[in-house]
Design an enzyme around this catalytic site. Sequence first.
Site, PDB file in Angstrom:
ATOM      1  N   PRO A   2       0.769  -1.223  -0.056  1.00 14.28           N
ATOM      2  CA  PRO A   2      -0.068  -0.020   0.193  1.00 14.28           C
ATOM      3  C   PRO A   2       0.944   1.173  -0.013  1.00 14.28           C
ATOM      4  O   PRO A   2       1.744   1.377   0.806  1.00 14.28           O
ATOM      5  CB  PRO A   2      -0.665   0.007   1.246  1.00 14.28           C
ATOM      6  CG  PRO A   2      -0.513  -1.400   1.818  1.00 14.28           C
ATOM      7  CD  PRO A   2       0.549  -1.783   1.350  1.00 14.28           C
ATOM      8  N   GLU A   3       0.563   2.239  -1.043  1.00 13.26           N
ATOM      9  CA  GLU A   3       1.123   3.451  -0.962  1.00 13.26           C
ATOM     10  C   GLU A   3       0.296   4.459  -0.970  1.00 13.26           C
ATOM     11  O   GLU A   3      -0.885   4.183  -0.391  1.00 13.26           O
ATOM     12  CB  GLU A   3       2.193   3.631  -2.300  1.00 13.26           C
ATOM     13  CG  GLU A   3       3.321   2.490  -2.525  1.00 13.26           C
ATOM     14  CD  GLU A   3       3.809   2.573  -3.926  1.00 13.26           C
ATOM     15  OE1 GLU A   3       4.266   3.589  -4.333  1.00 13.26           O
ATOM     16  OE2 GLU A   3       4.287   1.672  -4.506  1.00 13.26           O
ATOM     17  N   LYS A  56       1.384   7.526   3.867  1.00 18.21           N
ATOM     18  CA  LYS A  56       0.807   6.430   3.905  1.00 18.21           C
ATOM     19  C   LYS A  56       0.386   5.846   5.358  1.00 18.21           C
ATOM     20  O   LYS A  56      -0.084   4.752   5.733  1.00 18.21           O
ATOM     21  CB  LYS A  56       1.991   5.255   3.555  1.00 18.21           C
ATOM     22  CG  LYS A  56       2.667   5.708   2.277  1.00 18.21           C
ATOM     23  CD  LYS A  56       3.855   4.671   2.318  1.00 18.21           C
ATOM     24  CE  LYS A  56       4.627   5.141   1.100  1.00 18.21           C
ATOM     25  NZ  LYS A  56       6.014   4.227   1.033  1.00 18.21           N
ATOM     26  N   ARG A 257      16.193  -2.239  -4.011  1.00 22.02           N
ATOM     27  CA  ARG A 257      14.608  -2.493  -4.166  1.00 22.02           C
ATOM     28  C   ARG A 257      14.658  -2.599  -5.683  1.00 22.02           C
ATOM     29  O   ARG A 257      15.275  -2.099  -6.685  1.00 22.02           O
ATOM     30  CB  ARG A 257      13.795  -1.333  -3.825  1.00 22.02           C
ATOM     31  CG  ARG A 257      13.584  -0.915  -2.362  1.00 22.02           C
ATOM     32  CD  ARG A 257      12.690   0.185  -2.285  1.00 22.02           C
ATOM     33  NE  ARG A 257      12.415   0.379  -0.905  1.00 22.02           N
ATOM     34  CZ  ARG A 257      13.423   1.349   0.025  1.00 22.02           C
ATOM     35  NH1 ARG A 257      14.369   2.050  -0.663  1.00 22.02           N
ATOM     36  NH2 ARG A 257      13.215   1.359   1.097  1.00 22.02           N
TER      37      ARG A 257
END
Length: 277
Positions: A2-3, A56, A257
């Site tokens: 979730p961003e 967030k 990442r």
Amino acid sequence: MPELPEVETIVRGLRPHLIGRTVAAVRHVSAHLAQRDPDLPSLRGETITAIDRRAKYIIMQLSSGRRLLVHLRMSGRLQVKEKSARKDKHDHVVVTFVDSEVKLVFRDVRKFGLFEFVNGNNAAGLELLGPEATAITAAELVALCQSSSRPIKTLLLDQHRIAGLGNIYVDESLHRARIHPLTPAARISRRKVADLAAAIRLILRQAIRYMGTTFDSYRGADGSSGRYFERLRAYGQTGELCSCGRARIARTVVGGRGTHFCPHCQRLPNGRRRREA
DNA sequence: ATTCTCACCTGTTAGC
DNA sequence: TGCTAACAGGTGAGAA
């Protein structure tokens, strides 16, 4: 994961069900959350007066003046379910309400998420957040970039500099703005940084309209998947033809990442072109 | 002060 | 088939 758009979607989904509701009981508080905040059971009797989002973070305003802080991190979900729904082994908090047939369930497979009252420990984290990515201006982003020699992707992921972006929307924003993720931030022209600011605002706005991106585990407050998945042009598109038609999306690692980009559209400024690892 | 590295956690997938 | 190892990734604490 979730961003900002996913969290915004969840907040909008929660409001109609929870605003004005009074907590009847707090059930099944998992040990790792109870250890972080032993006061969670005192949520009983509180009425939820507002639900807000900061980057967030989800912040529930309570009738006592206290605030409940939720961060979903990697695998967290905040869902409204029928009271009769069966408890899953990864459900860590279940909240029921007075005169309501629904319950609020916090599920988190990887246990990275936060579910606790705002206190001295986590308040600092909130206060240190940079400006909201949805509202980032060209001038703000130019100032930010000029001050750093870090790779632009790393800078955009630093919540203290600009808040709300995560791996998916950073890759999408850099792709739209045609900037290589490893470009040192200070080396990007003002014009390109302005493009990037516009790309960030546009992509986040579109992603919110599509109710977020479900790549793996994300679900909205009602359990639905995000439809922005179909609109992704870089993230998770390794090997697919880029929309430019001239190259395939490559994958490398930046700051630990997974990073997706088009070797044709997104080039490093000094002419060196980086290929996938 | 700023930036980098690692730990946190567990379901999924790759490799033998 | 069944096992182990690597991997995914947001954030903060501690190190450089």
